[in-house]
Design a protein around this motif. Structure first.
Motif, PDB file in Angstrom:
ATOM      1  N   LEU A 162     107.265 -40.138  71.802  1.00  0.00           N
ATOM      2  CA  LEU A 162     108.294 -41.554  71.778  1.00  0.00           C
ATOM      3  C   LEU A 162     109.461 -40.222  71.416  1.00  0.00           C
ATOM      4  N   LEU A 166     115.386 -43.326  70.556  1.00  0.00           N
ATOM      5  CA  LEU A 166     115.564 -44.333  71.988  1.00  0.00           C
ATOM      6  C   LEU A 166     114.903 -45.000  71.862  1.00  0.00           C
TER       7      LEU A 166
ATOM      8  N   ARG B 180     125.812 -50.893  76.407  1.00  0.00           N
ATOM      9  CA  ARG B 180     126.507 -50.727  75.143  1.00  0.00           C
ATOM     10  C   ARG B 180     126.450 -48.796  73.987  1.00  0.00           C
ATOM     11  N   TRP B 181     125.104 -48.702  74.959  1.00  0.00           N
ATOM     12  CA  TRP B 181     125.009 -47.049  74.382  1.00  0.00           C
ATOM     13  C   TRP B 181     124.769 -46.126  75.882  1.00  0.00           C
ATOM     14  N   THR B 187     122.336 -37.952  77.832  1.00  0.00           N
ATOM     15  CA  THR B 187     119.884 -37.540  77.517  1.00  0.00           C
ATOM     16  C   THR B 187     119.102 -38.392  77.992  1.00  0.00           C
ATOM     17  N   PHE B 188     119.676 -39.681  78.795  1.00  0.00           N
ATOM     18  CA  PHE B 188     118.856 -39.771  78.861  1.00  0.00           C
ATOM     19  C   PHE B 188     118.983 -40.184  80.358  1.00  0.00           C
ATOM     20  N   GLN B 192     113.797 -43.008  82.412  1.00  0.00           N
ATOM     21  CA  GLN B 192     113.084 -43.001  81.422  1.00  0.00           C
ATOM     22  C   GLN B 192     113.308 -44.005  80.263  1.00  0.00           C
ATOM     23  N   ILE B 193     114.207 -44.031  80.291  1.00  0.00           N
ATOM     24  CA  ILE B 193     114.876 -45.425  79.058  1.00  0.00           C
ATOM     25  C   ILE B 193     114.247 -46.499  79.884  1.00  0.00           C
ATOM     26  N   GLU B 196     110.477 -46.378  79.325  1.00  0.00           N
ATOM     27  CA  GLU B 196     109.961 -46.412  77.221  1.00  0.00           C
ATOM     28  C   GLU B 196     110.501 -47.894  76.937  1.00  0.00           C
TER      29      GLU B 196
END
Lengths: 217, 217
Positions: A162, A166, B180-181, B187-188, B192-193, B196
């Motif tokens: 992980l 994130l 918000r981010w 990076t992602f 991916q986000i 996960e």
DNA sequence: CTGTGACTGTCGACCGTTTGGTAGGCTTTT
DNA sequence: AAAAGCCTACCAAACGGTCGACAGTCACAG
């Protein structure tokens, strides 16, 4: 401008109060008004009206509208961060600490709904420099969560695959979102919300073994 | 108002474009400006400037500033809801569907960052009636998530002691917070986000048995 | 191929109101 | 009499919104 009655109404309410007391009132009222109308949508007139004074008189206490927002926001942020930081050092393992942090954060949010909402919603109305002045150049809240996740990984309690950033953002998302739907006296108590969110978050990131250990306790 | 040069500058840019094309531009520009300055902070002047036209000319296309926000927001919302709804009917069990919904939602958010941010951030600038007109009287997004959690409980896949509304709000929080981010090229990746977050969410609500079954697959 | 009239998209000037902010004076408290 | 707290009156700028004028475009009649 529209003074209620420029002519006939002499010093209507015009109560005189000592500085500190008025300052507290100002912050409280401003917070409420920013909450209801947003920073840009709120006018100093609105705030002055609710304090029973005239717009111009506000400048005895502030230098600018922006300063007012800054003061409101930086107060809640400092308070909230203190809660989270202290909880992150509670005795126990990383997961116990994370649980405590989440509960504390959620409960603090619920009990300070209005200021927190202003902080989370109107921070973007501040110019970048002042924003940084509040958050620190690295986002402090995020850091606390991420550190705990990393500690959990180091201890083998949290899934190693992980990404801690994130994971932190995910947890912070669910907890920070609370200000959008929580209403005091509603279905859930702050403690309930904090407890269930902590549970979900921890199960979400823990390894299978950790979960079995926790279950058999 | 400050026209650049009321006197000497004759029809400066003043490109003439067909209605549909201009309308699309208008929506796009308005979205961007609302994103940057917020609804109240943005002026029609700003929008007109960026379109290379005069403020007054905007009223050939809109009836009011509020209408503009409404159109911007209701467009994204409809799109996003369609994504989520279609994903909620994908073949498989409740948890597979929930996973698909979360991934779809997150990816859609990331790929439509600006409009989504305006939707989530400026919805509160609309009067309640128009807000309801968009959301429906019951919050549609929330309903999709809650239904899936409930189906998961009915199938014994999700912990029975969990309040499905709370679970839905928690998941929705972490996914909605993404605007918000997330920054494209950061990076992602959206995938991916989404992946996960779906994994964390599902582990967060599943029963121990479900997790073991999933692990041994 | 030209002339004409309707339509479309934009301009330009304007309106009433509100905004954040200033400055000096008046009154109450100490 | 000094200081603190607030008011009166004002400002320039900006706001959302309105409206009549007008140029460019296009369909169609001659």
């Amino acid at each position: 401008m529209r003074q209620p009655a420029g002519r006939s109404a002499r010093r209507s309410g015009g109560e005189r109060k000592p500085r500190e007391e008025r300052w507290a009132e100002l912050i409280e009222v401003a917070t409420q008004v920013f909450y209801e109308k947003g920073y840009d949508g709120a006018s100093l007139q609105d705030i002055a009206d609710r304090l029973g004074m005239l717009k111009g008189s506000l400048y005895y206490y502030i230098q600018s509208k922006e300063d007012l927002l800054f003061d409101v926001i930086s107060a809640v942020h400092k308070e909230g961060l203190a809660v989270v930081r202290s909880r992150s050092e509670v005795p126990g393992g990383p997961l116990e600490r994370l649980e405590s942090v989440i509960r504390g954060h959620v409960e603090h949010t619920c009990r300070n709904l209005v200021p927190t909402a202003v902080f989370l919603h109107e921070l973007s109305a501040l110019p970048v420099e002042r924003r940084k002045e509040i958050l620190g150049s690295e986002h402090a809240y995020q850091g606390v969560f991420r550190d705990l996740v990393e500690q959990g990984q180091a201890a083998g309690l949290v899934r190693a695959d992980l990404d801690p950033r994130l994971a932190a953002l995910s947890i912070l998302g669910s907890t920070n979102w609370v200000y959008r739907w929580f209403r005091p006296g509603g279905t859930f108590t702050p403690e309930q919300i904090g407890a269930e969110m902590a549970e979900m978050a921890i199960r979400g990131i823990a390894t299978e073994e950790t979960l079995q250990d926790r279950a058999s306790r």
